[in-house]
Design an enzyme around this catalytic site. Structure first.
Site, short mmCIF file in Angstrom:
data_model
loop_
_atom_site.label_atom_id
_atom_site.label_comp_id
_atom_site.label_asym_id
_atom_site.label_seq_id
_atom_site.Cartn_x
_atom_site.Cartn_y
_atom_site.Cartn_z
N SER A 140 0.86 -1.19 0.00
CA SER A 140 0.00 0.00 0.00
C SER A 140 0.89 1.23 0.00
O SER A 140 1.99 1.21 0.57
CB SER A 140 -0.87 0.03 1.26
N TYR A 154 -1.35 -0.21 10.35
CA TYR A 154 -1.50 -0.80 9.01
C TYR A 154 -0.33 -0.39 8.12
O TYR A 154 0.26 -1.22 7.43
CB TYR A 154 -2.83 -0.33 8.43
#
Ligand code: NAP
Length: 245
Positions: A140, A154
């Site tokens: 990501s 995250y």
């Protein structure tokens, strides 16, 4: 045979559809949404492709080994792995995290990715008698942006995915296996609602240089290219699919 983790919905499902359309036999894992998984496998079969859904939590080592064994028994030797299964955990600042939530996020995003990569290397490496293959890890842009205020946990887990992509790519480069990553930006999937803040995507879109969210298909196209022979000299790369973000 291509194995996609977390293939029942979102980016994983788009990879399963595109790969099946390109002629790959595709196995994919899911955890909760058996209906979505079965309907995807049925659709692909109806269109003349070969797909096999297997329930396997990538945070559970036995599930992973069982999924790889079942997929090979059903569709033949492994030629590619897409480590797509991932979760954000709830949106929260660092002062509100707890160990149980962190353990789950890292178990799925980092340990699951590493254990699936282990199974793929054991099966595809020419050093183990395999025929080679390709691994694509779904990271990501959060790994580089850091996720402040929302999910530093995250972002940190995806930072680990970036490191393991580079390390594993170099470790197995001479054994017929290419390892790359894609780093999606804001992509329209159900992951945003799962954070507990379904409006977040629309609020963040004005900050994207292209002024729109991406689609799961746009990420899947990049993954398919990295898996393909067209990317035969590409390993250790990490491609942003983020509209410039
Ligand atoms: P999604 O729509 O929430 O879909 C997640 C998929 O993963 C589902 O098929 C789900 O299956 C499966 N899954 C979840 N936990 C799993 C586990 N423990 N073991 C096996 N499968 C599991 O997510 P997405 O947006 O497509 O995200 C896919 C990947 O892209 C993730 O790694 C995510 O971090 C990354 N990413 C997404 C975005 C974005 O904006 N969407 C941006 C950057 C990176 P069940 O429903 O059956 O549980």
């Amino acid at each position: 045979m291509l194995l996609v983790t977390g293939g029942s919905r979102g980016i994983g499902a788009a990879v399963v559809r595109l790969a099946a359309g390109a002629g790959y036999p595709v196995a994919f894992t899911y955890v909760q949404d058996a209906a979505a998984a079965e309907s995807l496998a049925t659709d692909i079969g109806a269109g003349g492709g070969r797909a096999f859904a297997v329930r396997a939590d990538v945070a559970v080592e036995d599930d992973i080994v069982r999924a790889f064994d079942a997929a090979e028994a059903e569709l033949g030797p492994l030629a590619g792995l897409v480590n797509n299964a991932g979760i954000t955990g709830p949106l929260r600042r660092v002062e509100a995290v707890d160990a149980a939530m962190l353990e789950r996020v890292f178990a799925v995003n980092v340990i699951g990715t590493l254990l699936c990569a282990r199974e793929a290397v054991r099966r595809m490496s020419t050093a183990h008698g395999g025929a080679g293959g390709a691994i694509v890890n779904v990271s990501s842009v959060a790994a580089r942006l850091g996720g402040p205020g929302d999910y530093v946990h995250y972002a940190a887990s995806k930072g680990a995915v970036d490191s393991l992509t580079v390390g594993l790519a170099r470790e197995v480069a001479s054994e017929g296996i290419r390892v790359n990553a894609v780093s999606p930006g804001l992509i329209e999937t159900e992951i945003h609602a799962a954070t507990g803040d379904p409006g977040r995507l629309a609020r963040m879109v004005p900050g994207v240089p292209m002024r729109r969210a991406g689609t799961a298909e746009e990420v899947a196209q990049t993954i398919l290219w990295l898996l393909s022979p067209a990317a035969s000299y590409v390993t250790g790369a990490n491609l942003d699919v983020s509209g410039g973000r």
